[in-house]
Design an enzyme around this catalytic site. Structure first.
Site, PDB file in Angstrom:
ATOM      1  N   LYS A 122       0.749  -1.029   0.059  1.00 50.87           N
ATOM      2  CA  LYS A 122      -0.012   0.002  -0.027  1.00 50.87           C
ATOM      3  C   LYS A 122       0.965   1.370  -0.100  1.00 50.87           C
ATOM      4  CE  LYS A 122      -3.972  -2.020   2.343  1.00 50.87           C
ATOM      5  NZ  LYS A 122      -3.584  -3.456   2.547  1.00 50.87           N
ATOM      6  N   LYS A 157      -7.465   2.334   6.183  1.00 52.00           N
ATOM      7  CA  LYS A 157      -6.721   0.984   5.844  1.00 52.00           C
ATOM      8  C   LYS A 157      -5.604   0.978   6.799  1.00 52.00           C
ATOM      9  CE  LYS A 157      -7.775   1.350   0.852  1.00 52.00           C
ATOM     10  NZ  LYS A 157      -6.650   1.553  -0.597  1.00 52.00           N
ATOM     11  N   ARG A 208      -7.703  -6.116 -10.761  1.00 52.40           N
ATOM     12  CA  ARG A 208      -6.208  -6.591 -10.373  1.00 52.40           C
ATOM     13  C   ARG A 208      -5.454  -6.678 -12.068  1.00 52.40           C
ATOM     14  NH1 ARG A 208      -3.625  -9.969  -6.962  1.00 52.40           N
ATOM     15  NH2 ARG A 208      -4.469  -8.096  -5.420  1.00 52.40           N
ATOM     16  N   ARG A 222     -12.980  -7.626  -9.710  1.00 61.15           N
ATOM     17  CA  ARG A 222     -13.529  -8.058  -8.409  1.00 61.15           C
ATOM     18  C   ARG A 222     -14.787  -7.051  -8.087  1.00 61.15           C
ATOM     19  NH1 ARG A 222      -8.128  -7.881  -5.219  1.00 61.15           N
ATOM     20  NH2 ARG A 222      -7.881  -6.109  -6.553  1.00 61.15           N
ATOM     21  N   ARG A 230     -16.171  -3.381   0.070  1.00 54.88           N
ATOM     22  CA  ARG A 230     -14.730  -4.104  -0.399  1.00 54.88           C
ATOM     23  C   ARG A 230     -15.114  -5.368  -1.401  1.00 54.88           C
ATOM     24  NH1 ARG A 230     -13.155  -6.442   5.225  1.00 54.88           N
ATOM     25  NH2 ARG A 230     -15.331  -7.014   5.012  1.00 54.88           N
ATOM     26  N   ASP A 270      -3.577  -3.277  -7.992  1.00 52.93           N
ATOM     27  CA  ASP A 270      -4.936  -2.922  -8.063  1.00 52.93           C
ATOM     28  C   ASP A 270      -5.556  -1.357  -8.365  1.00 52.93           C
ATOM     29  OD1 ASP A 270      -5.139  -5.479  -7.083  1.00 52.93           O
ATOM     30  OD2 ASP A 270      -5.213  -4.798  -4.811  1.00 52.93           O
ATOM     31  N   GLU A 278      -2.978  -0.323  -4.849  1.00 53.12           N
ATOM     32  CA  GLU A 278      -1.932  -1.176  -4.300  1.00 53.12           C
ATOM     33  C   GLU A 278      -0.964  -1.900  -5.406  1.00 53.12           C
ATOM     34  OE1 GLU A 278      -3.070  -4.276  -1.877  1.00 53.12           O
ATOM     35  OE2 GLU A 278      -4.725  -3.381  -0.854  1.00 53.12           O
ATOM     36  N   ASN A 280       0.802  -5.120  -5.514  1.00 48.81           N
ATOM     37  CA  ASN A 280       1.044  -6.517  -4.784  1.00 48.81           C
ATOM     38  C   ASN A 280       2.280  -7.207  -5.414  1.00 48.81           C
ATOM     39  OD1 ASN A 280      -1.672  -6.895  -3.159  1.00 48.81           O
ATOM     40  ND2 ASN A 280      -2.199  -5.793  -5.425  1.00 48.81           N
TER      41      ASN A 280
END
Length: 311
Positions: A122, A157, A208, A222, A230, A270, A278, A280
């Site tokens: 993050k 967060k 993603r 998603r 979320r 993301d 984000e 990842n």
């Protein structure tokens, strides 16, 4: 090649969608030997990094593995070690990367341990202020409240958790905002918290974007379910088919030099409403969903790259 995967316990895998399992199965199909161990089974003794590892055969259905042997092996005995355990990205995770840096250079460790440390998923987005939503990071309650008052709503967060864990939505105009923010900070301990403008576009999905070798090669959307904003699958979100668009490619191109600098072969970005949220690099997931939607076969492309690096 002899391949080891450092990961969470193999019995905890969600067989139907686990990315590590798919990577292991593809490597096995190419004739490579597969071992696994948890981070707690990696240790340094006598000047050598070692692991209590297990050799297995795997399959993409239940029962998903068969154990063949267990042995304490020097980490340098493996040709490739994949770092695939899930966050939290705490000091246990960080300390493990220091041990993995002591593995002989002849062993390829992916993603690179130092790179994982340098790209907290993050906080690393702060390098790209023009790509991310308006963001606050810190622990000053008055400054946080002043930031939140600029927007209809914000999300709070934890800095180092994953899967949507601990993420809440709040409004500064609500009378309990300071109380909720204080409790949120208390639960975070000494760590900073992250606040970002709530993006209503999340209702249309949290995308993603998969990046391999610096190139965007596919995406999965998603969608949040019910009243939960979320979209993470761990929080009940649902994966659906989507395509890369020009904005996704722009974001991936902007992040690619950082990934190259830190020797990050495989990452997941993301993106919500065209904003990067984000990067990842620990254990990117959703490759099984991408394959089911007719997208790129990431395990195949991943091992093509790794085999080329090992030549």
């Amino acid at each position: 090649m002899r391949i080891a995967v450092q990961m969470d316990p193999i019995d905890s895998m969600v067989v139907e969608r686990d990315t590590s399992l798919a990577l292991m199965a593809e490597a096995q199909a190419r004739g490579h030997e597969i071992w696994w161990f948890t981070p707690n089974e990696l240790f340094f003794e006598g000047g050598v990094v070692q692991a209590r590892a297990r050799r297995v055969s795997v399959r993409l259905a239940r029962p998903h593995y068969e154990a063949h042997e267990e042995a304490i092996r020097e980490a340098g005995a493996f040709d490739v070690i994949l770092i695939r355990q899930d966050p939290p990205f705490d000091m246990g995770y960080v300390s493990n990367t220091y041990l993995l840096e002591r593995v002989p250079a002849a062993t390829l460790v992916l993603n690179r341990p130092q790179g994982i440390r340098n790209i907290p998923e993050k906080l690393s987005t702060l390098r790209f202020p023009d790509l991310i939503p308006p963001t606050f990071v810190g622990r000053d309650l008055d400054a946080l409240e002043a930031f939140a008052k600029r927007f209809d709503a914000v999300v709070l967060k934890p800095a180092f958790l994953a899967g949507g864990e601990g993420v809440i939505k709040a409004r500064a105009r609500e009378p309990d905002f300071r109380w909720r923010a204080t409790k949120f900070m208390e639960e975070a301990g000494r760590e900073p918290i992250i606040a970002q403008e709530f993006l209503p576009g999340v209702k249309d999905g949290d995308k993603r974007v998969f990046v391999l070798g610096g190139e965007a090669i596919g995406a999965v959307m998603r969608l949040p379910q019910g009243d939960d904003f979320r979209a993470n699958l761990h929080a009940g979100g649902r994966a659906v088919k989507t395509d890369l668009d020009a904005r996704d490619r722009e974001i991936a191109a902007a992040v690619a030099p950082l990934l190259a600098e830190e020797s990050i072969l495989f990452a997941g970005l993301d993106v919500i409403a065209g904003r990067l949220t984000e990067i990842n690099v620990t254990s990117p997931t959703l490759v099984r969903e991408l394959a089911r939607f007719g997208g790129a076969d990431i395990p195949k492309l991943f091992w093509d790259r790794v085999e080329a690096l090992r030549k």
